[in-house]
Enzyme design. Structure first.
Site, short mmCIF file in Angstrom:
data_model
loop_
_atom_site.label_atom_id
_atom_site.label_comp_id
_atom_site.label_asym_id
_atom_site.label_seq_id
_atom_site.Cartn_x
_atom_site.Cartn_y
_atom_site.Cartn_z
N PRO A 1 0.84 -1.21 0.00
CA PRO A 1 0.00 0.00 0.00
C PRO A 1 0.87 1.25 0.00
O PRO A 1 1.32 1.71 1.04
CB PRO A 1 -0.82 -0.13 1.29
CG PRO A 1 0.01 -1.00 2.18
CD PRO A 1 0.78 -1.92 1.30
N ASP B 1 5.66 2.36 2.69
CA ASP B 1 4.73 1.25 2.90
C ASP B 1 3.82 1.62 4.08
O ASP B 1 4.28 1.70 5.22
CB ASP B 1 5.52 -0.03 3.19
CG ASP B 1 4.65 -1.27 3.25
OD1 ASP B 1 3.44 -1.13 3.52
OD2 ASP B 1 5.19 -2.38 3.05
N HIS B 2 2.53 1.81 3.80
CA HIS B 2 1.61 2.30 4.83
C HIS B 2 1.33 1.24 5.90
O HIS B 2 0.77 1.57 6.95
CB HIS B 2 0.30 2.75 4.18
CG HIS B 2 -0.42 3.81 4.95
ND1 HIS B 2 0.15 4.49 6.02
CD2 HIS B 2 -1.67 4.33 4.83
CE1 HIS B 2 -0.70 5.36 6.50
NE2 HIS B 2 -1.82 5.28 5.81
N ARG B 3 1.71 -0.02 5.65
CA ARG B 3 1.57 -1.04 6.68
C ARG B 3 2.58 -0.83 7.80
O ARG B 3 2.35 -1.25 8.94
CB ARG B 3 1.78 -2.44 6.08
CG ARG B 3 0.76 -2.86 5.04
CD ARG B 3 1.18 -4.15 4.37
NE ARG B 3 2.46 -4.02 3.69
CZ ARG B 3 3.09 -5.03 3.08
NH1 ARG B 3 2.55 -6.25 3.08
NH2 ARG B 3 4.25 -4.84 2.48
N ILE C 1 4.60 2.38 8.01
CA ILE C 1 4.80 3.80 8.29
C ILE C 1 3.48 4.54 8.13
O ILE C 1 2.81 4.40 7.09
CB ILE C 1 5.86 4.38 7.33
CG1 ILE C 1 7.20 3.66 7.53
CG2 ILE C 1 6.01 5.88 7.52
CD1 ILE C 1 8.17 3.86 6.40
#
Length: 437
Positions: A233, A409-411, A413
């Site tokens: 993501p 990576d939104h998982r 950060i």
């Protein structure tokens, strides 16, 4: 005259690289260091040289063979001068070389993507695959097994087209395409994602066309880029760095080192600035583990930088950038970029990056969305430096502005961390000190 074996030398962590060109033949007289075969690893091609001069007695590899460190390449007739002939890449009997254990075991594939669980996608496209013995290990190389794991494919359902029904990478790709294109299946990926089928058109009906094959590098990197874009993501944070003082400092340093033929670029300073930002925000210098439940924080700072070549982008790595000055970083970047353009990078030159920088500044543009280079969790992109009017509290003054594009990576950060990293990186670039040299 005596006959010696010539074997594959140390080529880093890569195994099962493909032989894509035979550069000598049986009966040919060759010189020391003459290239014998051309092999292709992930994103790079390498020529393997001969350890000594002689006459090729017999080739032991063919086009398309997969070879690794220690594999036998050919038999070479050399002059028997009493001096022991050293084989290339001799592997000790205990299977270890320079403290590195060589792992040849082919593990069974057990990882299945969430989309393929409980929805029938693990069933064979061809009913004859059901005849494969349950529990039997499919015949495939470690690289193909890794590729299948990344796609969530159970190799027991894939028919191999290689020698002795060996499963090739193209077989895995064909299996996935067949699943995607199965008509009437309630479990097609396009139904799961609610997508229409991919359009297939005869473009020649509209005018003249030309079929142009993709380069080898693009064929290799394409599936990885697709995987990264689909599975990670991405969020991109944009920022601007005032590099007016940095640019003036860079030019003065270039004048100082002109006689040493050292050309400092902004990218060399960005490498050093990224190290400072990674130390302050260590979650950017990390990777998710295989379970996706733990973060592996890295205590080293190996910075990859994307390099454009005639065959496509490759990513050489500056190792231990935290221990090097900007001058040394610039020198290594010049050397690695030259090797990349010549297609002579070793696999080890492109391994182990903990963070990547990609720059389009020499071409143009303002901002873009760089794709994260898995298993890293972030990447920063640089665009062209422009002169812009900046208000200093009293008046507008011309300043040199460097646009930054940080994808993360939104998982791992969240948005606040992304903004903090980008603004801190811009701050460091706006106030670089000579001590960085």
């Amino acid at each position: 005259m005596k006959t010696v074996e010539v074997r594959v030398p140390d080529i880093g962590d890569f195994r099962d690289v493909e032989v894509i060109e035979l550069m000598v033949a049986a009966g040919e007289k060759i010189a020391r260091d003459q290239s014998l075969v051309l092999v292709e690893s992930d994103k790079a091609s390498m020529e393997i040289p001969s350890p000594q001069a002689g006459i090729v007695r017999e080739m032991k590899v063919r086009l398309g063979d997969r070879i690794s460190e220690g594999s036998l390449l050919l038999l070479l007739d050399v002059e028997d001068d009493g001096e022991a002939a050293a084989d290339v890449g001799d592997v000790p009997d205990n299977g270890k070389k320079a403290g590195m254990e060589m792992q040849w075991r082919e593990d069974a594939v057990s990882v299945v993507s969430p989309l393929s669980q409980d929805n029938g996608l693990r069933h064979a496209v061809d009913d004859t695959k059901a005849a494969r013995a349950q529990g039997a290990l499919p015949h495939a190389s470690p690289s193909v097994r890794k590729y299948a794991r990344e796609l969530g494919v159970d190799l027991r359902h894939v028919r191999g087209t290689g020698p002795k029904e060996r499963i090739m990478k193209t077989d895995v790709q064909g299996y996935v395409r067949a699943l995607l294109n199965r008509e009437g299946s309630p479990n097609r990926f396009d139904n799961v994602m609610n997508l229409p089928p991919w359009p297939s058109l005869d473009f020649s009906q509209y005018g003249e066309t030309e079929l142009q094959p993709l380069s080898r590098i693009k064929k290799i990197s394409g599936p990885n880029l697709h995987r990264n874009w689909v599975m990670i993501p991405h969020v991109t944070q944009y920022e601007q760095a005032d590099v007016t003082e940095l640019e003036a400092f860079r030019k003065s340093v270039n004048g100082r080192y002109r006689q040493e033929d050292i050309q400092l670029t902004v990218l060399a300073f960005v490498v050093k600035a990224c190290v400072a930002a990674l130390k302050k925000y260590p979650e950017f210098n990390a990777s998710l583990d295989a379970t996706g439940e733990n973060l592996i924080l890295k205590r080293y700072y190996h910075i990859g930088f994307a390099t454009d070549t005639a065959q496509g982008l490759v990513v050489p790595v500056i190792r231990d950038a935290d221990r090097k000055g900007v001058i040394q970083i610039a020198r290594e970047m010049t050397q690695l970029s030259s090797l990349a353009r010549e297609g002579k990078l070793n696999p080890s030159d492109m391994q182990g990056a903990s963070f990547t920088i990609t720059s389009l500044g020499s071409i143009g543009g303002t901002y873009f969305t760089p794709l994260i280079n898995a298993p890293e969790v972030a990447i920063v992109g640089l665009s062209r430096i422009t002169t812009q009017p900046v208000w200093d509290g009293e008046q507008f003054r011309p300043r040199l502005i460097l646009p930054l594009s940080l994808s993360y990576d939104h998982r791992v950060i969240d948005g606040v961390q992304g903004v903090r990293f980008a603004t801190y990186l811009a701050k460091v670039l706006s106030d670089m000190k000579e001590t960085l040299l």
